[in-house]
Design a protein around this motif. Sequence first.
Motif, PDB file in Angstrom:
ATOM      1  N   UNK A   1    -105.270 -37.469  32.582  1.00 48.84           N
ATOM      2  CA  UNK A   1    -104.900 -38.744  33.208  1.00 48.84           C
ATOM      3  C   UNK A   1    -103.813 -38.488  34.245  1.00 48.84           C
ATOM      4  N   UNK A   2    -103.940 -39.134  35.401  1.00 47.37           N
ATOM      5  CA  UNK A   2    -102.924 -39.050  36.460  1.00 47.37           C
ATOM      6  C   UNK A   2    -102.589 -37.620  36.835  1.00 47.37           C
ATOM      7  N   UNK A   3    -101.272 -37.326  36.910  1.00 46.28           N
ATOM      8  CA  UNK A   3    -100.868 -35.970  37.308  1.00 46.28           C
ATOM      9  C   UNK A   3    -101.177 -34.945  36.214  1.00 46.28           C
TER      10      UNK A   3
ATOM     11  N   UNK B   1    -104.589 -33.377  28.923  1.00 44.74           N
ATOM     12  CA  UNK B   1    -103.265 -33.446  29.529  1.00 44.74           C
ATOM     13  C   UNK B   1    -103.030 -34.826  30.141  1.00 44.74           C
ATOM     14  N   UNK B   2    -101.923 -35.426  29.770  1.00 49.03           N
ATOM     15  CA  UNK B   2    -101.603 -36.752  30.295  1.00 49.03           C
ATOM     16  C   UNK B   2    -100.423 -37.322  29.547  1.00 49.03           C
ATOM     17  N   UNK B   3    -100.126 -38.588  29.805  1.00 51.40           N
ATOM     18  CA  UNK B   3     -98.923 -39.170  29.202  1.00 51.40           C
ATOM     19  C   UNK B   3     -98.994 -39.369  27.692  1.00 51.40           C
ATOM     20  N   UNK B   4     -97.867 -39.097  27.069  1.00 52.36           N
ATOM     21  CA  UNK B   4     -97.680 -39.421  25.657  1.00 52.36           C
ATOM     22  C   UNK B   4     -96.412 -40.285  25.583  1.00 52.36           C
ATOM     23  N   UNK B   5     -96.098 -40.812  24.421  1.00 50.82           N
ATOM     24  CA  UNK B   5     -94.836 -41.550  24.298  1.00 50.82           C
ATOM     25  C   UNK B   5     -93.678 -40.583  24.484  1.00 50.82           C
ATOM     26  N   UNK B   6     -92.640 -41.029  25.209  1.00 48.89           N
ATOM     27  CA  UNK B   6     -91.465 -40.171  25.365  1.00 48.89           C
ATOM     28  C   UNK B   6     -90.614 -40.260  24.102  1.00 48.89           C
ATOM     29  N   UNK B   7     -89.698 -39.304  23.971  1.00 42.12           N
ATOM     30  CA  UNK B   7     -88.802 -39.326  22.795  1.00 42.12           C
ATOM     31  C   UNK B   7     -88.014 -40.633  22.767  1.00 42.12           C
ATOM     32  N   UNK B   8     -87.671 -41.134  23.985  1.00 38.31           N
ATOM     33  CA  UNK B   8     -86.866 -42.363  24.033  1.00 38.31           C
ATOM     34  C   UNK B   8     -87.693 -43.569  23.584  1.00 38.31           C
ATOM     35  N   UNK B   9     -88.978 -43.581  23.978  1.00 39.88           N
ATOM     36  CA  UNK B   9     -89.847 -44.700  23.542  1.00 39.88           C
ATOM     37  C   UNK B   9     -90.001 -44.694  22.028  1.00 39.88           C
ATOM     38  N   UNK B  10     -90.179 -43.493  21.462  1.00 45.49           N
ATOM     39  CA  UNK B  10     -90.330 -43.396  20.004  1.00 45.49           C
ATOM     40  C   UNK B  10     -89.069 -43.891  19.300  1.00 45.49           C
ATOM     41  N   UNK B  11     -87.896 -43.457  19.866  1.00 50.57           N
ATOM     42  CA  UNK B  11     -86.621 -43.837  19.256  1.00 50.57           C
ATOM     43  C   UNK B  11     -86.433 -45.352  19.326  1.00 50.57           C
ATOM     44  N   UNK B  12     -86.735 -45.928  20.511  1.00 51.18           N
ATOM     45  CA  UNK B  12     -86.564 -47.381  20.698  1.00 51.18           C
ATOM     46  C   UNK B  12     -87.487 -48.143  19.748  1.00 51.18           C
ATOM     47  N   UNK B  13     -88.734 -47.639  19.572  1.00 53.18           N
ATOM     48  CA  UNK B  13     -89.689 -48.326  18.692  1.00 53.18           C
ATOM     49  C   UNK B  13     -89.211 -48.264  17.249  1.00 53.18           C
ATOM     50  N   UNK B  14     -88.643 -47.120  16.886  1.00 56.17           N
ATOM     51  CA  UNK B  14     -88.145 -46.965  15.515  1.00 56.17           C
ATOM     52  C   UNK B  14     -87.004 -47.942  15.256  1.00 56.17           C
ATOM     53  N   UNK B  15     -86.100 -48.040  16.257  1.00 53.00           N
ATOM     54  CA  UNK B  15     -84.945 -48.925  16.089  1.00 53.00           C
ATOM     55  C   UNK B  15     -85.355 -50.400  16.017  1.00 53.00           C
ATOM     56  N   UNK B  16     -86.350 -50.759  16.856  1.00 54.83           N
ATOM     57  CA  UNK B  16     -86.746 -52.182  16.898  1.00 54.83           C
ATOM     58  C   UNK B  16     -87.774 -52.525  15.817  1.00 54.83           C
ATOM     59  N   UNK B  17     -88.374 -51.492  15.227  1.00 54.37           N
ATOM     60  CA  UNK B  17     -89.392 -51.714  14.197  1.00 54.37           C
ATOM     61  C   UNK B  17     -90.751 -52.092  14.774  1.00 54.37           C
TER      62      UNK B  17
ATOM     63  N   UNK C   1     -94.335 -51.417  16.627  1.00 50.47           N
ATOM     64  CA  UNK C   1     -95.271 -50.287  16.746  1.00 50.47           C
ATOM     65  C   UNK C   1     -95.603 -50.069  18.217  1.00 50.47           C
ATOM     66  N   UNK C   2     -95.659 -48.784  18.627  1.00 51.38           N
ATOM     67  CA  UNK C   2     -96.031 -48.482  20.016  1.00 51.38           C
ATOM     68  C   UNK C   2     -97.552 -48.539  20.157  1.00 51.38           C
ATOM     69  N   UNK C   3     -98.058 -49.056  21.277  1.00 54.46           N
ATOM     70  CA  UNK C   3     -99.509 -48.978  21.476  1.00 54.46           C
ATOM     71  C   UNK C   3     -99.908 -47.514  21.647  1.00 54.46           C
ATOM     72  N   UNK C   4    -101.157 -47.128  21.288  1.00 57.83           N
ATOM     73  CA  UNK C   4    -101.512 -45.711  21.374  1.00 57.83           C
ATOM     74  C   UNK C   4    -101.357 -45.176  22.803  1.00 57.83           C
ATOM     75  N   UNK C   5    -100.833 -43.972  22.931  1.00 58.89           N
ATOM     76  CA  UNK C   5    -100.690 -43.358  24.253  1.00 58.89           C
ATOM     77  C   UNK C   5    -102.038 -42.768  24.672  1.00 58.89           C
ATOM     78  N   UNK C   6    -102.139 -42.390  25.943  1.00 58.24           N
ATOM     79  CA  UNK C   6    -103.358 -41.716  26.418  1.00 58.24           C
ATOM     80  C   UNK C   6    -103.640 -40.505  25.533  1.00 58.24           C
ATOM     81  N   UNK C   7    -102.600 -39.683  25.330  1.00 57.20           N
ATOM     82  CA  UNK C   7    -102.804 -38.435  24.596  1.00 57.20           C
ATOM     83  C   UNK C   7    -103.269 -38.696  23.162  1.00 57.20           C
ATOM     84  N   UNK C   8    -102.590 -39.633  22.481  1.00 60.71           N
ATOM     85  CA  UNK C   8    -102.957 -39.841  21.072  1.00 60.71           C
ATOM     86  C   UNK C   8    -104.351 -40.433  20.957  1.00 60.71           C
ATOM     87  N   UNK C   9    -104.732 -41.351  21.878  1.00 52.35           N
ATOM     88  CA  UNK C   9    -106.069 -41.935  21.719  1.00 52.35           C
ATOM     89  C   UNK C   9    -107.162 -40.923  22.068  1.00 52.35           C
ATOM     90  N   UNK C  10    -106.896 -40.039  23.041  1.00 55.72           N
ATOM     91  CA  UNK C  10    -107.916 -39.019  23.360  1.00 55.72           C
ATOM     92  C   UNK C  10    -108.046 -38.017  22.202  1.00 55.72           C
TER      93      UNK C  10
END
Length: 291
Positions: free
Chosen positions: A149-151, A244-260, A262-271
Motif C-alpha cells: 500500500x502507498x509507499x 509492505x504498508x502502514x501498520x499502527x504506530x507505537x503512539x497509536x497503540x499507546x493512545x488506544x490502550x490509554x483510552x480503551x 479498539x483500533x480499526x485493523x491496519x492495512x498490514x494486520x488485515x492483509x
Amino acid sequence: MPATNPRKKIKEMEVMVAEAIPEAHDTVTLVLFTGNDKLDYQPGHFLTISPHQFPGLQRWVAYFEDLKGKKEPPRAYSMSSSPDEKYLAFTVKEERYVSGVTPYPPLLSPILAKRTLPGAMMVITGFTGPYRLTDEVRSRYGEIVHVCAGSGVVPSFSIIKHDLRMNEKSKHTLVFSNKVMEDVMFFRQLRELEQQFPGRLRVIHTLTRETQNVFSDQVRQGRVSHTLLQEAITNPEDTVAFVCGPDHSVWQRKAAKESGEALPPSFLSSVLQGLEQVGLQKDQIVKESYG
Ligand SMILES: Cc1cc2nc3c(=O)[nH]c(=O)nc-3n(C[C@H](O)[C@H](O)[C@H](O)COP(=O)(O)OP(=O)(O)OC[C@H]3O[C@@H](n4cnc5c(N)ncnc54)[C@H](O)[C@@H]3O)c2cc1C
C-alpha cells in the motif's frame, strides 16, 4: 569461513541529488550521485537519513525534541533503484498533517518530497533490512506475490524489477492498494515491466476512495479483499508473499490502550489475516511496516 558482521557494511555516505523525479502528486524519486562509494545493497534494503543535518529543519527538530522529550530518530527510506542500475535512488511520499488526527506535523518527508532540488547534498546511512528475496526463498517457491500500500510498494518495486531481469523463471504478482489514482506511484514503470516480461509480472491496482470511473481488470475498487488475495494466490503451497504498508504506530497503540478504544485493523494486520485465510503459513510471509 569467519562470519561477516552485517553492521560493518553499514556506512555513512555524502551524496548529491542528481535528479528529483515526480512519481505522483505527493511523491518524488531522488536519484543520487554517490561518487566512488561501493553500493553494496540488495533489492528491498533501506537507507536512513537524519533530519538533524538539514539547516532548514533545525528549529523544527529542536522544537519537536522539546515537545516529544526525545531525540528525533533518522527516517528510513527503501531503495527504489535496484543494484543492477547505474544510480542509487529512493522514493519519498510526503506525509500529511491532518488536524485532529496526527499529533505533530511530519518532519522530514515534506522537505525531501517537495523541497529537494538537484545539487542538494545530504548524508545517507545504509544499507540494511530484512525485506529481501533471498536465494533460499526463491528456490523454495515458484510464485512471488507482493501486497503493498502507498509507499510500501517501494522495496517490492526494486525486488520485482531486479528479479525479473536476473532470473529468467521468476514470476511476480503485485496487488497494489492506494486511495485514489493520482496517489499511485510507478504506474507507468509497472505497466512497462508487464509488457517487457509477458506472463511473468501481473499488477492489480486497487483503489479505496476513487470517485472517477477509472476501474478495469487492472484497476479494482475497494480494499485488498479475501477474494482479491484468492485471485492473486492460485497456489498457496508454492507462494511466498511480501507485504509492505502502514501498520499502527507505537503512539497509536499507546493512545488506544490509554483510552480503551479498539483500533480499526491496519492495512498490514488485515492483509496478514487475509493471507492466513488463503492458506499461507507465517514462514511464507516477509513483511515490513511503515507505521
Ligand atoms: C523500513 C522502512 C522503510 C521505509 N521506506 C519508505 C519509503 O521508501 N518511502 C517513504 O515515503 N517512506 C518510507 N518509510 C517511512 C519513513 O521512514 C518516514 O516514516 C516517513 O517519511 C515520515 O517521516 P516524517 O519525518 O515526514 O514524519 P514524522 O515526523 O516521522 O511523523 C510521522 C507521523 O508520526 C507522528 N508522530 C511522530 N512522532 C510522534 C510522537 N512522538 N508521538 C506521536 N506521534 C508521533 C506524526 O504526528 C505523524 O503523523 C519507511 C519506513 C520504514 C520503517
